[in-house]
Design a protein around this motif. Structure first.
Motif, short mmCIF file in Angstrom:
data_model
loop_
_atom_site.label_atom_id
_atom_site.label_comp_id
_atom_site.label_asym_id
_atom_site.label_seq_id
_atom_site.Cartn_x
_atom_site.Cartn_y
_atom_site.Cartn_z
N THR A 130 0.99 7.68 -2.49
CA THR A 130 0.75 8.35 -3.76
C THR A 130 1.49 9.69 -3.77
O THR A 130 1.90 10.19 -2.72
CB THR A 130 -0.75 8.59 -3.99
N TYR A 181 2.02 1.86 -8.01
CA TYR A 181 2.05 0.49 -8.50
C TYR A 181 3.38 0.18 -9.19
O TYR A 181 3.96 -0.89 -8.97
CB TYR A 181 0.87 0.25 -9.46
N TYR A 217 0.85 -1.19 0.00
CA TYR A 217 0.00 0.00 0.00
C TYR A 217 0.88 1.24 0.00
O TYR A 217 0.96 1.97 0.98
CB TYR A 217 -0.92 -0.04 1.22
N SER A 273 -14.03 0.39 -6.16
CA SER A 273 -12.74 1.09 -6.08
C SER A 273 -11.64 0.24 -5.46
O SER A 273 -10.50 0.26 -5.97
CB SER A 273 -12.90 2.41 -5.33
N ASP A 310 -8.06 -0.87 -7.45
CA ASP A 310 -6.74 -0.64 -6.85
C ASP A 310 -5.93 -1.93 -6.78
O ASP A 310 -4.77 -1.98 -7.20
CB ASP A 310 -6.94 -0.05 -5.45
#
Length: 418
Positions: free
Chosen positions: A55, A66, A52, A132, A136
């Motif tokens: 961002t 990613y 995780y 969502s 992800d």
């Protein structure tokens, strides 16, 4: 027929990272932004960078969390921070934890579980999913081609055959045995002997697997298996799973309390009007004057489907009026009678958060993170399995199997592990 296969697990190299407690994380769906930062600071090799990642305002196609996760995975394998096992194995896993002063221990099997469409009734869900989180997880799987966090599966074993198989195997020296920062103890034994592998495969084969946790991850893996080329990703037809008997005394289900935010004045008014329409209401004073555990205990003692509702300045007990009682669980009644009228479809995702403790639910109201909170009773295990067998899903996050299975104990790579 439920098919499990041994795989070449990827695991942390203790010589490189030191304490494994500094490397593992909970699964992505319970990590707050504050906890994400804490995991980043805990170790340069903490799994948060894979599971995780952060961002950035500059993220774009070809440069995002990613792609960074895929780069970290490649680098850590090359630098031997992560080791690819030489042998195909299952892993026995014991998780010990304390809840409200009681010590629990549950034992499961870490394995590669063959993906099956739900229509085959081999793998059975019990909760709905949201779009969502699946988008992800799918992007992460496409870039990394690895499962960092296992799904949590349950199987019926009333004769305790699993314990008969694993008890002698646990006499060997474990691969890992450590206590994490939450006080949970994790012990893992690799199982590579052919006789044991075959015995465990035979045990699971005739069983149905109930998904306890990880519905989004399972749905994502199933979607990826339909788009991946088997020749390049031989493990794309499998997903990392921890399988635990339904009869294990270490299974503990907690509720997911509902936190509502971003509601308009009209939505708040509609919520209160529907509460009065469908429920008998008992005023319990101001939330600030209540002890959270005692308030939740009052909900548990009510004979009809019931829940608690916290509003600024008001704490209410809601008991469903007799003419609206059905076979639905509390969490389903809440969704149908009170939440669905407020939102259109996917809009609910923007207004709904979750808490696993009554203290969190109260605190969210006090700090303004929530305009209203609903406190629920835990869903009984028999309700989970009976509804799964009937194909009747409950709302998403109807159950919290506590504690969550950590991510990073063993990694399953779709290209390297098979």
């Amino acid at each position: 027929m439920a098919i499990i296969v041994p795989f070449r697990g990827i695991r942390y190299n203790s010589d490189k990272i030191g304490d494994l407690a500094d490397a593992i994380t909970p699964p992505y769906d319970v990590i707050t932004s504050e906890e994400q930062e804490q995991f980043y600071q805990r170790s340069p090799y903490n799994l948060i960078r894979l599971e995780y990642g952060k961002t950035s305002p500059d993220d774009r196609d070809g440069e995002n969390r990613y792609t960074r996760a895929a780069a970290y995975l490649k680098t850590w394998l090359a630098e031997k921070v992560l080791l690819l096992e030489e042998r195909h194995s299952f892993y026995l896993y014991r998780q010990a934890f304390t809840f409200q002063g009681v010590v629990y221990r549950r034992t499961g099997l870490i394995t590669a579980l063959k993906l099956e469409p739900y229509s085959k009734k081999v793998i059975l869900p019990h909760e709905d999913t949201l779009a969502s989180p699946k988008a992800d997880r799918l992007e992460l799987l496409r870039l990394c081609k690895a499962n960092f966090s296992p799904i949590f599966g349950l199987f019926s074993d009333p004769e305790q055959k699993f314990a008969e198989i694993y008890t002698p195997l646990q006499q060997k020296r474990p691969l890992y045995d450590f206590t994490d920062h939450y006080g949970e103890r994790h012990t893992i034994w690799p199982v590579a002997e052919m006789q044991a592998l075959e015995a465990l495969s035979r045990l699971i084969a005739p069983r149905q697997i109930f998904i306890a946790d990880g519905h989004h991850r399972y749905d994502t893996a199933l979607r990826y298996s339909q788009e991946a080329a088997p020749e390049s990703s031989p493990g794309s037809g499998y997903v990392l799973a921890v399988l635990v008997p339904l009869e294990d005394p270490g299974l503990l289900i907690l509720p997911f309390h509902r936190l509502l935010k971003g509601l308009s004045a009209e939505q708040l008014d509609l919520l209160q009007r529907n509460a009065e329409r469908y429920f008998q209401i008992t005023e319990c004073g101001r939330p600030e004057e209540l002890e959270p555990a005692q308030f939740r205990s009052r909900i548990a003692t009510m004979s009809t489907p019931a829940m608690g509702l916290l509003l600024p300045g008001r704490a209410l007990l809601l008991a469903v009026k007799e003419k609206y009682i059905s076979e639905e669980l509390d969490v389903s009644l809440l969704k149908r009678l009170l939440l669905d009228p407020l939102f259109d479809g996917a809009e609910a995702e923007q207004h709904l958060d979750f808490a696993t403790s009554e203290e969190e639910a109260f605190e969210a109201l006090f700090t303004g993170q929530a305009q209203a909170t609903f406190l629920l009773n835990p869903t009984p295990m028999e309700a989970v399995t009976s509804r799964a067998l009937k194909g009747k899903n409950m709302p998403q996050k109807s159950t919290c199997f506590y504690p969550k299975l950590p991510a990073g104990l063993v990694i399953h790579h779709l290209e390297l592990s098979h």
